[in-house]
Design a protein around this motif. Structure first.
Motif, PDB file in Angstrom:
ATOM      1  N   VAL A   1       0.842  -1.202   0.000  1.00  0.00           N
ATOM      2  CA  VAL A   1       0.000   0.000   0.000  1.00  0.00           C
ATOM      3  C   VAL A   1       0.877   1.252   0.000  1.00  0.00           C
ATOM      4  CG1 VAL A   1      -1.680   1.331   1.336  1.00  0.00           C
ATOM      5  CG2 VAL A   1      -1.969  -1.146   1.072  1.00  0.00           C
ATOM      6  N   ALA A   2       1.964   1.253   0.775  1.00  0.00           N
ATOM      7  CA  ALA A   2       2.853   2.419   0.833  1.00  0.00           C
ATOM      8  C   ALA A   2       3.460   2.721  -0.536  1.00  0.00           C
ATOM      9  CB  ALA A   2       3.957   2.174   1.865  1.00  0.00           C
ATOM     10  N   VAL A   3       3.946   1.681  -1.216  1.00  0.00           N
ATOM     11  CA  VAL A   3       4.532   1.861  -2.554  1.00  0.00           C
ATOM     12  C   VAL A   3       3.476   2.375  -3.531  1.00  0.00           C
ATOM     13  CG1 VAL A   3       5.551   0.656  -4.517  1.00  0.00           C
ATOM     14  CG2 VAL A   3       6.313   0.118  -2.203  1.00  0.00           C
ATOM     15  N   SER A   4       2.289   1.786  -3.472  1.00  0.00           N
ATOM     16  CA  SER A   4       1.224   2.165  -4.406  1.00  0.00           C
ATOM     17  C   SER A   4       0.811   3.617  -4.230  1.00  0.00           C
ATOM     18  CB  SER A   4       0.016   1.244  -4.215  1.00  0.00           C
ATOM     19  OG  SER A   4       0.348  -0.095  -4.499  1.00  0.00           O
ATOM     20  N   VAL A   5       0.684   4.062  -2.981  1.00  0.00           N
ATOM     21  CA  VAL A   5       0.268   5.447  -2.738  1.00  0.00           C
ATOM     22  C   VAL A   5       1.319   6.418  -3.273  1.00  0.00           C
ATOM     23  CG1 VAL A   5      -0.139   7.165  -0.935  1.00  0.00           C
ATOM     24  CG2 VAL A   5      -1.259   4.938  -0.803  1.00  0.00           C
TER      25      VAL A   5
ATOM     26  N   VAL B   1      11.313   2.587  -2.334  1.00  0.00           N
ATOM     27  CA  VAL B   1      10.574   1.897  -1.266  1.00  0.00           C
ATOM     28  C   VAL B   1      10.283   0.453  -1.681  1.00  0.00           C
ATOM     29  CG1 VAL B   1       8.467   1.902   0.120  1.00  0.00           C
ATOM     30  CG2 VAL B   1       9.585   4.059  -0.432  1.00  0.00           C
ATOM     31  N   ALA B   2       9.901   0.241  -2.952  1.00  0.00           N
ATOM     32  CA  ALA B   2       9.630  -1.116  -3.435  1.00  0.00           C
ATOM     33  C   ALA B   2      10.891  -1.985  -3.375  1.00  0.00           C
ATOM     34  CB  ALA B   2       9.094  -1.069  -4.864  1.00  0.00           C
ATOM     35  N   ALA B   3      12.029  -1.422  -3.776  1.00  0.00           N
ATOM     36  CA  ALA B   3      13.281  -2.179  -3.771  1.00  0.00           C
ATOM     37  C   ALA B   3      13.762  -2.453  -2.351  1.00  0.00           C
ATOM     38  CB  ALA B   3      14.356  -1.409  -4.537  1.00  0.00           C
ATOM     39  N   SER B   4      13.417  -1.581  -1.410  1.00  0.00           N
ATOM     40  CA  SER B   4      13.874  -1.730  -0.023  1.00  0.00           C
ATOM     41  C   SER B   4      13.016  -2.714   0.760  1.00  0.00           C
ATOM     42  CB  SER B   4      13.843  -0.371   0.696  1.00  0.00           C
ATOM     43  OG  SER B   4      14.605   0.586   0.002  1.00  0.00           O
ATOM     44  N   ALA B   5      11.681  -2.665   0.572  1.00  0.00           N
ATOM     45  CA  ALA B   5      10.761  -3.456   1.395  1.00  0.00           C
ATOM     46  C   ALA B   5      10.294  -4.740   0.720  1.00  0.00           C
ATOM     47  CB  ALA B   5       9.549  -2.598   1.764  1.00  0.00           C
ATOM     48  N   ASN B   6      10.005  -4.689  -0.577  1.00  0.00           N
ATOM     49  CA  ASN B   6       9.393  -5.848  -1.249  1.00  0.00           C
ATOM     50  C   ASN B   6      10.397  -6.799  -1.889  1.00  0.00           C
ATOM     51  OD1 ASN B   6       6.953  -4.776  -0.524  1.00  0.00           O
ATOM     52  ND2 ASN B   6       6.405  -4.030  -2.556  1.00  0.00           N
TER      53      ASN B   6
ATOM     54  N   LEU C   1      11.195  -0.898   4.656  1.00  0.00           N
ATOM     55  CA  LEU C   1      10.119   0.089   4.525  1.00  0.00           C
ATOM     56  C   LEU C   1      10.297   1.282   5.462  1.00  0.00           C
ATOM     57  CD1 LEU C   1       7.299   0.884   3.405  1.00  0.00           C
ATOM     58  CD2 LEU C   1       6.302  -0.467   5.261  1.00  0.00           C
ATOM     59  N   VAL C   2      10.529   1.012   6.734  1.00  0.00           N
ATOM     60  CA  VAL C   2      10.615   2.098   7.713  1.00  0.00           C
ATOM     61  C   VAL C   2      11.795   3.037   7.428  1.00  0.00           C
ATOM     62  CG1 VAL C   2      10.922   2.653  10.157  1.00  0.00           C
ATOM     63  CG2 VAL C   2       9.380   0.786   9.484  1.00  0.00           C
ATOM     64  N   PRO C   3      13.021   2.525   7.216  1.00  0.00           N
ATOM     65  CA  PRO C   3      14.110   3.454   6.870  1.00  0.00           C
ATOM     66  C   PRO C   3      13.853   4.231   5.579  1.00  0.00           C
ATOM     67  CG  PRO C   3      14.994   1.310   7.483  1.00  0.00           C
ATOM     68  CD  PRO C   3      13.520   1.138   7.376  1.00  0.00           C
TER      69      PRO C   3
END
Length: 530
Positions: free
Chosen positions: A130-134, A423-428, A454-456
């Motif tokens: 959701v974070a990446v999508s937004v 964010v996508a590369a860091s979290a997903n 995600l958080v960083p």
């Protein structure tokens, strides 16, 4: 812009909206309301259809407007976006496309949860999706606002606001009524229109310079105000160590982020087999490769024919370079050809924005319903169907994207997408690769991997020059900047991988060898795939 530009562009755009709404209505009459139909279109699309839809999802306003604008302003350094976006598809093709199709059903969390404790993994993966999508949606909203501001001569702040709201409302309608099947056909129509428009503009630019690319580049350098430096590295990312590190960070984010984008991963579930998923990617690479090569011509063409100063005067971030180029190629302001070509390009760009936001909204609403809601709902309370929850989630996500899009209206759309990729590369991506290839990976490692990236990534963006501390920031009047880079990828991507490793080696639970073996066989052979 004249009234002719506005009227013709609005008429063409209205035709596209009418056609896509008709598609949505037609599709919604035939569907039976199942989760597979809503999330994956019944898995009935051919590789070619899905390849066009993937290309339509990927070739966004950031590509059409943002990258060309950055090339028009910064020359060689702006071109790096085109290279990064294209090279990223090799990662998708070689590492994830076929395996993701075999392991999952609808979302990224399906792949990870296949061998982990479902509840914590689904909550983590759903949150990051959701974070990446937004973030990605905000870029599209900014592109819509920039186009309207140009159409109205820069005086239409109220119209810009209402346009962003209108785009948000349309995307909710597309997703809620038609689901994946309608969204896919909208993407296909949009991909055809965008490729046709881009080819036409590229041919006109090359004809203007009689096919002499050297003349195009030298003229662009002269009119850029930077001379020969415009054609070499360093104009945007070649100053101090911070700028160079920012370039490395951006490159990492672009190349690695595509494989972690929720709306791209969800496309692999719309075809019947893993082989079809792989062939879809081959189709999309051909279309996307040609498109990004043409954006380079358009960017340098805008610098040569319009001039970098005029592009910057129209939009400080360069988002309006392509519409201005179309106006000039058609004969200039006031000419019939200029009016028609400008209107066509504006309508195609609007169509691009609408189609992409529909795909992203569908992927994020699927994460909310299929991962978050399904994991957080409590027994004994009234239960709602996943599809109903997904429709409500689409409306809420649309409202959030509208608000943030209005706030970030002056940032370059390609730059905003770069943040989403980071964010996508860091979290997903870390959790996806670990789940597919590391036998010892555990539930704690999966959860730590997602949140550890995600958080960083989000915190570093909030503490970066993007949000405060400079005249170009979201909040130029305040300064709480602590992180010097504009893109967090160089720090947050390694942190995501490190957190996944640390969580796994400190986990008290032993890795489930049997479930890993089952997942490995399923990933490589497709046996038991949905």
């Amino acid at each position: 812009m004249t009234g002719d530009h506005q009227t013709l562009a609005l008429v063409l755009f209205s035709v596209f909206v009418a056609v896509t709404l008709a598609i949505t209505t037609w599709v919604s009459r035939d569907r039976h309301g199942s989760a597979e139909e809503f999330y994956a279109g019944g898995r009935l699309f051919s590789p070619m259809e899905n390849g066009f839809a993937i290309a339509g999802d990927y070739m966004s306003a950031a590509s059409f407007l943002g990258i060309s604008g950055l090339i028009a302003l910064y020359g060689y350094d702006g071109m790096l976006y085109s290279v990064g976006f294209l090279v990223a598809w090799l990662v998708v093709l070689l590492l994830v496309a076929e395996l993701v199709r075999n392991c999952g059903r609808f979302t990224l969390a399906d792949v990870v949860a296949a061998r982990m404790a479902e509840r914590p993994v689904r909550i983590a993966a759903g949150t990051s999706s959701v974070a990446v999508s937004v973030l990605y949606l905000v870029a599209q909203m900014v592109g819509a606002g920039s186009l309207v501001a140009l159409l109205l001569g820069g005086t239409g702040e109220a119209a810009r606001t209402w346009t962003v709201i209108g785009v948000g409302a349309l995307m909710v309608i597309y997703v809620s009524l038609g689901g994946m099947r309608a969204t896919t056909w909208i993407q296909i129509v949009k991909a055809v229109l965008l490729m046709a428009g881009t080819v036409a503009l590229t041919v006109l630019v090359l004809v203007r310079f009689h096919g002499d690319v050297n003349s195009l580049l030298s003229t662009a350098a002269e009119r850029s105000g930077h001379g020969s430096a415009f054609l070499g590295p360093g104009l945007r990312y070649g100053g101090d160590w911070t700028a160079r590190l920012d370039f490395i960070s951006l490159g990492l984010a672009l190349v690695l982020g595509t494989a972690g984008l929720p709306h791209i991963l969800s496309r692999f579930y719309t075809v019947p087999t893993a082989r079809a998923a792989r062939r879809s990617v081959v189709w999309s690479i051909g279309l996307i490769g040609g498109f990004y090569l043409m954006t380079i011509v358009l960017g340098f063409g805008a610098a040569a024919l319009i001039g970098s100063a005029e592009v910057r005067a129209s939009s400080a971030s360069g988002n309006t370079a392509v519409p201005l180029l179309a106006l000039d190629l058609g004969g200039g302001a006031g000419s019939t050809g200029g009016t028609v070509l400008f209107a066509v390009v504006a309508a195609v760009a609007f169509a691009t924005i609408l189609a992409v936001v529909a795909g992203i909204t569908l992927a994020s609403s699927a994460s909310v319903a299929h991962d978050l809601y399904a994991s957080l709902r409590r027994p004994g309370r009234r239960q709602y169907g996943e599809v109903a929850v997904a429709r409500v989630a689409a409306a809420v996500i649309g409202a959030v994207a509208i608000g943030l899009g209005l706030l970030a209206s002056d940032l370059n759309v390609a730059f905003l997408v770069g943040l989403a990729f980071a964010v996508a590369a860091s979290a997903n991506l870390p959790v996806l690769l670990y789940s597919l290839f590391w036998r010892r990976f555990t539930t704690r490692g999966a959860v730590w991997s997602v949140y550890g990236g995600l958080v960083p990534a989000v915190l570093l963006v909030l503490l970066s020059p993007v949000v405060s501390g400079s005249p170009e920031s979201l909040f130029p009047g305040v300064d709480f900047q602590l992180f010097p880079l504009q893109n967090p990828g160089v720090v947050s991507i390694p942190l995501g991988f490190l957190a996944g490793w640390l969580g796994t080696v400190t986990s008290p639970e032993p890795p489930d060898e049997a479930r890993h073996a089952e997942t490995e066989v399923r990933a490589l052979t497709g046996a038991g795939a949905a």
